[in-house]
Design an enzyme around this catalytic site. Structure first.
Site, PDB file in Angstrom:
ATOM      1  N   ASP A   1    -158.681 -54.260 -91.702  1.00  0.00           N
ATOM      2  CA  ASP A   1    -158.845 -53.348 -92.837  1.00  0.00           C
ATOM      3  C   ASP A   1    -158.298 -54.037 -94.076  1.00  0.00           C
ATOM      4  O   ASP A   1    -157.216 -54.641 -94.018  1.00  0.00           O
ATOM      5  CB  ASP A   1    -158.052 -52.056 -92.579  1.00  0.00           C
ATOM      6  CG  ASP A   1    -158.823 -50.827 -93.023  1.00  0.00           C
ATOM      7  OD1 ASP A   1    -159.535 -50.918 -94.027  1.00  0.00           O
ATOM      8  OD2 ASP A   1    -158.699 -49.782 -92.351  1.00  0.00           O
ATOM      9  N   HIS A  27    -162.334 -54.951-101.930  1.00  0.00           N
ATOM     10  CA  HIS A  27    -161.569 -53.916-101.218  1.00  0.00           C
ATOM     11  C   HIS A  27    -161.409 -54.222 -99.735  1.00  0.00           C
ATOM     12  O   HIS A  27    -160.557 -53.633 -99.071  1.00  0.00           O
ATOM     13  CB  HIS A  27    -162.257 -52.560-101.397  1.00  0.00           C
ATOM     14  CG  HIS A  27    -162.105 -52.020-102.784  1.00  0.00           C
ATOM     15  ND1 HIS A  27    -161.233 -51.015-103.114  1.00  0.00           N
ATOM     16  CD2 HIS A  27    -162.700 -52.374-103.943  1.00  0.00           C
ATOM     17  CE1 HIS A  27    -161.304 -50.767-104.417  1.00  0.00           C
ATOM     18  NE2 HIS A  27    -162.193 -51.578-104.938  1.00  0.00           N
TER      19      HIS A  27
END
Ligand code: ADQ
Length: 476
Positions: free
Chosen positions: A368, A156
């Site tokens: 991110d 992720h």
């Protein structure tokens, strides 16, 4: 029928019947409810003594299998190697990496132990999908326990460039462990490229693009596949939540307090990777350079603290409190607070409604993997009068959301310019950008993400040669 077994560090709190804040929980729980199967992982409990036992609970088509961690395991596996070594390194913060060999041993030990706990619950034709950086050695541990099922892994967070990964002393063992999976999924192409670069230039392996779009990898005596699978959201569900919350109390309170001023909205876990200090400074720069904006706009930053027992997180919290206090002290007036800095979690419906009520979504992480807030912000907008997304080029979401104003979070003036442009953008341009992004979000929603990964995991040739029936959807 094959069951889907999801393995992740944290399992969504069962008592709430749904996910806690956190992108992984939101994406995965939605996916598992549709497919049916089991979700296995840490319960969130830390035990000071005794032997942790698995608790099983059925909820419709989903079985939750959770287990506590002993204090030492929590400290070494979770707090230590996962969050003080891997998290900063994978977010390009080699300066924050702390490494302790005993913590790495604890990380490997807990992965092996968790794998042993799962083994008795497995059936021969289960398909196993492991999530995130806490569980890199999980397939290796399952294989060592004789498990021959298909095992996929989705990361992720970003996969860092080789030169950054080398800062983690056991980098080679980690990449070797990743090669025990049958399929590796990354959020974006740059992450996949970084992994392939390590395979070729550091591990002496090979990579080759296949006709089906997957990359075939040979390294450490293993053959596996890898691909990029940008995680999505359910944009129409979020739009509905946002519309339904339009007249709710939180939005009424916000509007009453704003007295017609515009609002810039940010929502993040309080984490140094999210670029909050730079973001606060760029808002200050906007007020510096554009006096007309003073008393005309407020910036709402919602950031619940996480991992508060780690120094780096205590530091960022103190810095932000100092920055917001300094900027408010400099610009606030009796009737206007420039920055509202709120340490709270809100329900998804409330966040969606607040997104819709704001003029600018301000999402500027330094790094991110994806950033679901960016996607949720766009989804929540009023289709007739949408707000503008200001988005960091270093969020995975920037690879897809070209309708955002893309900024470099280190360029404070550039971000202030983008805020100014967003606040004054004409309706026609806002509409065009919104429609472009909504089309993209609908095309790659979270079901598409899950289905693509599961399809590819079902198709890659498994080294043990087990042939499995396709996954079927649960009814209802
Ligand atoms: P996170 O780092 O947690 O996830 P993000 O993708 O933005 O980051 O997900 C945050 C989720 O938590 C969003 O769904 C958001 O709405 C929710 N949330 C945040 N603050 C909240 C609050 N105050 N109250 C309630 N909910 C809140 C990791 C990676 C990301 C990746 C996701 C999913 O770091 O890069 O996008 O996993 O893969």
């Amino acid at each position: 029928m094959s069951r889907l077994i999801i393995v992740s560090n944290r399992v969504a709190p069962i008592s709430e019947g749904g996910p806690a804040a956190g992108g992984l929980a939101v994406g995965v729980y939605d996916a598992l409810k549709e497919t049916g199967g089991m979700w296995f992982g840490w319960s969130g409990d830390v035990l000071t003594s005794g032997q942790p036992q698995i608790a099983l609970e059925e909820r419709g088509p989903v079985t939750f299998a959770t287990i506590g961690l002993l204090r030492r395991d929590y400290d070494q596996y979770y707090r230590g190697f996962s969050n003080a070594t891997l998290w900063p390194a994978f977010h390009y913060r080699a300066d924050l990496v702390q490494y302790d060999r005993h913590e790495y041993e604890g990380y490997s030990r807990v992965n092996a132990w968790l794998a042993q706990q799962l083994v008795p619950l497995l059936r021969e034709d289960d398909v196993i999908w492991v999530h995130d950086y806490h569980l890199i050695p999980f397939a290796q541990a399952l294989r060592a326990a004789g498990v021959k099922n298909r095992i996929g892994f989705f990361l992720h967070i970003p996969f860092p460039a080789s030169q950054v990964l080398l800062a983690v002393p056991p980098h080679r063992e980690l990449v070797q462990a990743l090669c025990a999976f049958d399929l590796l999924g990354f959020q974006t192409r740059p992450d996949l490229r970084a992994f392939c670069d390590y395979i070729v230039n550091e591990a002496g392996g090979t990579t080759a693009m296949q006709p089906d779009g997957l990359t075939r990898i040979e390294a450490f005596g293993q053959t596996l596949c890898a691909g990029d699978y940008p995680i999505g959201v359910y944009p129409d569900e979020i739009a509905e939540l946002a519309r339904a919350g339009e007249r709710g109390k939180p939005v009424r309170t916000l509007k009453a307090t704003l007295h017609g001023r515009k609002v810039i909205m940010s929502v993040d876990r309080l984490d140094y990777s999210k670029g909050l200090v730079e973001r606060f400074r760029a808002f200050e720069r906007l007020l510096d350079h554009a006096p007309a904006q003073r008393n005309k706009v407020s910036f709402v930053q919602i950031a619940p603290p996480t991992r508060a027992d780690l120094h780096a997180y205590q530091d960022i919290r103190l810095r932000l409190e100092a920055e917001s206090g300094r900027i408010n002290g400099r610009y606030a007036e009796l009737d206007w607070t420039p920055i509202w800095y709120i340490h709270r979690q809100y329900e998804r419906a409330v966040l969606a409604a607040l997104f819709r009520a704001s003029n600018v979504g301000y999402v500027t992480p330094l790094r991110d993997g994806m950033n679901l807030v960016a996607k949720e912000y766009v989804s929540a907008q009023n289709p007739e009068d949408p707000g503008v997304l200001v988005l960091s080029r270093f969020a995975g979401a920037a690879q897809e959301l070209s309708g955002a104003l893309i900024v470099n979070p280190l360029d404070i003036d550039g971000m202030a310019d983008a805020l100014s442009a967003a606040l004054s953008m004409p309706l026609a341009e806002r509409l065009a950008r919104y429609q472009d992004m909504m089309a993209q979000l609908r095309e790659n929603n979270v079901s598409v993400w899950r289905d693509r990964f599961m399809r590819d995991l079902g198709q890659v040739s498994v080294r043990q040669g087990v042939s499995l029936p396709p996954l079927e959807r649960a009814q209802g």
